[in-house]
Motif scaffolding. Structure first.
Motif, PDB file in Angstrom:
ATOM      1  N   LEU A   1     -27.359 -92.275  -4.069  1.00 17.27           N
ATOM      2  CA  LEU A   1     -26.591 -91.193  -3.558  1.00 17.27           C
ATOM      3  C   LEU A   1     -27.115 -90.603  -2.251  1.00 17.27           C
ATOM      4  CD1 LEU A   1     -24.362 -89.134  -4.088  1.00 17.27           C
ATOM      5  CD2 LEU A   1     -25.911 -87.891  -5.708  1.00 17.27           C
ATOM      6  N   ASN A   2     -28.556 -90.669  -2.314  1.00 19.29           N
ATOM      7  CA  ASN A   2     -29.242 -89.917  -1.192  1.00 19.29           C
ATOM      8  C   ASN A   2     -28.909 -90.661   0.250  1.00 19.29           C
ATOM      9  OD1 ASN A   2     -31.372 -87.859  -0.049  1.00 19.29           O
ATOM     10  ND2 ASN A   2     -32.231 -89.901   0.615  1.00 19.29           N
ATOM     11  N   ASP A   3     -29.135 -92.130   0.044  1.00 18.09           N
ATOM     12  CA  ASP A   3     -28.672 -93.009   1.296  1.00 18.09           C
ATOM     13  C   ASP A   3     -27.102 -92.782   1.777  1.00 18.09           C
ATOM     14  OD1 ASP A   3     -31.216 -93.863   1.345  1.00 18.09           O
ATOM     15  OD2 ASP A   3     -30.748 -95.849   0.619  1.00 18.09           O
ATOM     16  N   PHE A   4     -26.272 -92.734   0.669  1.00 20.11           N
ATOM     17  CA  PHE A   4     -24.840 -92.390   0.858  1.00 20.11           C
ATOM     18  C   PHE A   4     -24.689 -91.136   1.777  1.00 20.11           C
ATOM     19  CE2 PHE A   4     -21.062 -90.015  -0.659  1.00 20.11           C
ATOM     20  CZ  PHE A   4     -20.074 -90.747   0.132  1.00 20.11           C
ATOM     21  N   LEU A   5     -25.366 -90.067   1.271  1.00 19.10           N
ATOM     22  CA  LEU A   5     -25.346 -88.719   1.874  1.00 19.10           C
ATOM     23  C   LEU A   5     -25.616 -88.563   3.469  1.00 19.10           C
ATOM     24  CD1 LEU A   5     -26.034 -86.284  -1.159  1.00 19.10           C
ATOM     25  CD2 LEU A   5     -23.749 -86.837  -0.074  1.00 19.10           C
ATOM     26  N   VAL A   6     -27.168 -89.355   3.520  1.00 21.68           N
ATOM     27  CA  VAL A   6     -27.668 -89.452   4.651  1.00 21.68           C
ATOM     28  C   VAL A   6     -27.010 -89.945   5.572  1.00 21.68           C
ATOM     29  CG1 VAL A   6     -29.625 -90.409   6.088  1.00 21.68           C
ATOM     30  CG2 VAL A   6     -29.989 -89.223   3.867  1.00 21.68           C
ATOM     31  N   ASP A   7     -26.305 -91.242   5.183  1.00 21.93           N
ATOM     32  CA  ASP A   7     -25.292 -92.231   6.118  1.00 21.93           C
ATOM     33  C   ASP A   7     -24.094 -91.317   6.679  1.00 21.93           C
ATOM     34  OD1 ASP A   7     -24.377 -94.722   7.279  1.00 21.93           O
ATOM     35  OD2 ASP A   7     -22.602 -94.084   6.059  1.00 21.93           O
ATOM     36  N   ARG A   8     -23.539 -90.321   5.718  1.00 20.14           N
ATOM     37  CA  ARG A   8     -22.280 -89.970   6.213  1.00 20.14           C
ATOM     38  C   ARG A   8     -22.754 -88.587   7.008  1.00 20.14           C
ATOM     39  NH1 ARG A   8     -21.076 -93.730   4.267  1.00 20.14           N
ATOM     40  NH2 ARG A   8     -19.154 -94.293   2.804  1.00 20.14           N
TER      41      ARG A   8
END
Length: 425
Positions: free
Chosen positions: A89-96
């Motif tokens: 989830l953290n990687d997903f948010l960073v990417d967005r």
């Protein structure tokens, strides 16, 4: 002069404060624009995040299992599933956020509306509401866990982030302001240092010349007493002593007068008057002297009235200095001309000679105090570099100016320009 310098310092301080204030206002505007741009980008990123978390995919399925604490679909412990969920989830948010150009630290918290917290790595409650961005999720994830879910995004320190975005304006502005302050302070210090040097020099010269006046007076008195008792054979020698003593006295007076002018002492008392008679007297005196020295001297005084706001003695001395220079700097048959005429509310006094001339690189220095013009092979030329400096100061105090045109080997033309009084008043 002191008040003028203080005025410059006050203007400089006000200017620096004003410049700093303007830069501060520009930075405030830039900061507000950065905040507005950040909020816009954050809103777009959150909309993308909400849309992606509203559909069924690997991430939302993993999150649903972590929230429901269901490990039946994985060969992992419940703690491992929750750790993996936090990581992805953290990687997903960073990417967005990176897709929108947002590169700053943040933390998140996933909880239900009844404040049950499911995921909250590093989250802490802050008072600044502008750092928090809550988002109500919909779609697959809340329908699967049968709860209304809220994802809170919290940015840790937006102030540093905004300032980093403005470094292209902040750092150069500060550097330029500091550079201006340093340069002006250096100039002011140099100005005061130069003033102290000039003051010290003038004090030394004044003390020295005043001390010299006593022996000069004594020599003059002794010469007068000797002259009364001397025979014819000694009169010539005594006359030479008297003449040289008078020259020394003249030089001392000139140094004192020039020093007084530079320190703004009121040694000139200007008053309205006709300068034609003093100038004519000076021309006649120099003409009589020229006959004795075998000098070809011509003078032409146009008009009959030269109404000026002046002091006759100093102005006459200034013109006399120019005539004396014209006489000294000559290596052939001397031809000197003095012209005076009025034109367009100004009096022009021109002294022209056929002497050795002045090199072009020397013209900018001839009015400097103690500067000596090279006299070539003229060994009989003596002086202290005070005559033209004295002329410049006198003409300046009369609200006029003096200019020089010269060619090596052809002679020199010195022009004095003085403002005439209106209607002789």
């Amino acid at each position: 002069m002191l008040n003028l310098k203080k005025g410059y310092i006050v203007v400089f301080i006000i200017s620096v404060i004003g410049l700093a204030f303007i830069q501060y206002q520009y930075l405030r505007i830039g900061l507000n624009l950065a905040k507005l741009q950040f909020n816009t980008k954050t809103g777009q990123a959150l909309q993308t995040i909400k849309t992606d978390l509203g559909t069924k995919n690997e991430l939302t399925f993993l999150m649903a299992q972590a929230i429901n604490k269901d490990d039946s679909h994985f060969n992992l412990s419940l703690d491992s599933i929750q750790d993996a969920t936090r990581y992805f989830l953290n990687d997903f948010l960073v990417d967005r956020f990176l897709q929108q150009g947002i590169k700053t630290d943040f933390v998140y918290r996933l909880h239900s509306e009844d404040s049950t917290i499911f995921l909250s790595p590093g989250y802490k409650q802050l008072e600044e509401e502008e750092l928090k961005f809550p988002m109500l999720l919909n779609g697959y994830l809340p329908e699967t866990v049968h709860k209304r879910l809220v994802l809170d995004i919290q940015f840790e320190d937006l102030s540093k982030y905004f300032l980093s975005q403005l470094n292209g304006l902040t750092i150069p502005s500060l550097l330029f302001i500091v550079a201006i302050i340093i340069v002006v302070i250096w100039v002011i210090r140099s100005m005061y240092w130069q003033k102290n040097v000039i003051t010290t020099t003038n004090d030394f010269i004044n003390n020295l010349t005043h001390e010299l006046k006593t022996p000069v007076f004594s020599i003059g008195l002794a010469t007068k007493l000797l002259e009364e008792k001397a025979g014819e054979d000694q009169q010539k020698l005594i006359g030479m002593i008297r003449d040289q003593n008078e020259k020394l006295k003249t030089h001392i007076d000139k140094v004192l007068e020039l020093s007084g002018m530079e320190t703004n002492k009121k040694i000139l008392k200007l008053s309205p008057g006709d300068f034609y008679p003093p100038l004519e007297k000076l021309a006649n005196t120099f003409a009589a002297f020229a006959i004795l020295e075998d000098i070809e001297f011509k003078y032409s005084l146009e008009d009959t009235r030269y109404w000026l706001n002046c002091e006759d003695s100093h102005l006459s001395n200034a013109v006399g200095n120019l005539l004396d220079n014209a006489k000294k700097y000559s290596s052939k048959h001397q031809v000197i001309q003095l012209k005076a005429y009025t034109q367009e509310k100004f009096l022009y006094i021109v002294v022209e000679d056929n002497g050795i001339g002045i090199a072009k690189n020397e013209l900018k220095n001839i009015f400097k105090k103690f500067h000596r013009i090279p006299s070539g092979d003229l060994q009989n030329v003596r002086g202290y570099g005070l005559g033209l400096s004295y002329v410049k100061q006198v003409i300046k105090l009369h609200k006029g100016n003096v200019s020089v045109d010269s060619q090596l080997g052809e002679g020199t033309i010195v022009t004095i320009k003085l403002p005439l009084l209106k209607n002789g008043k």
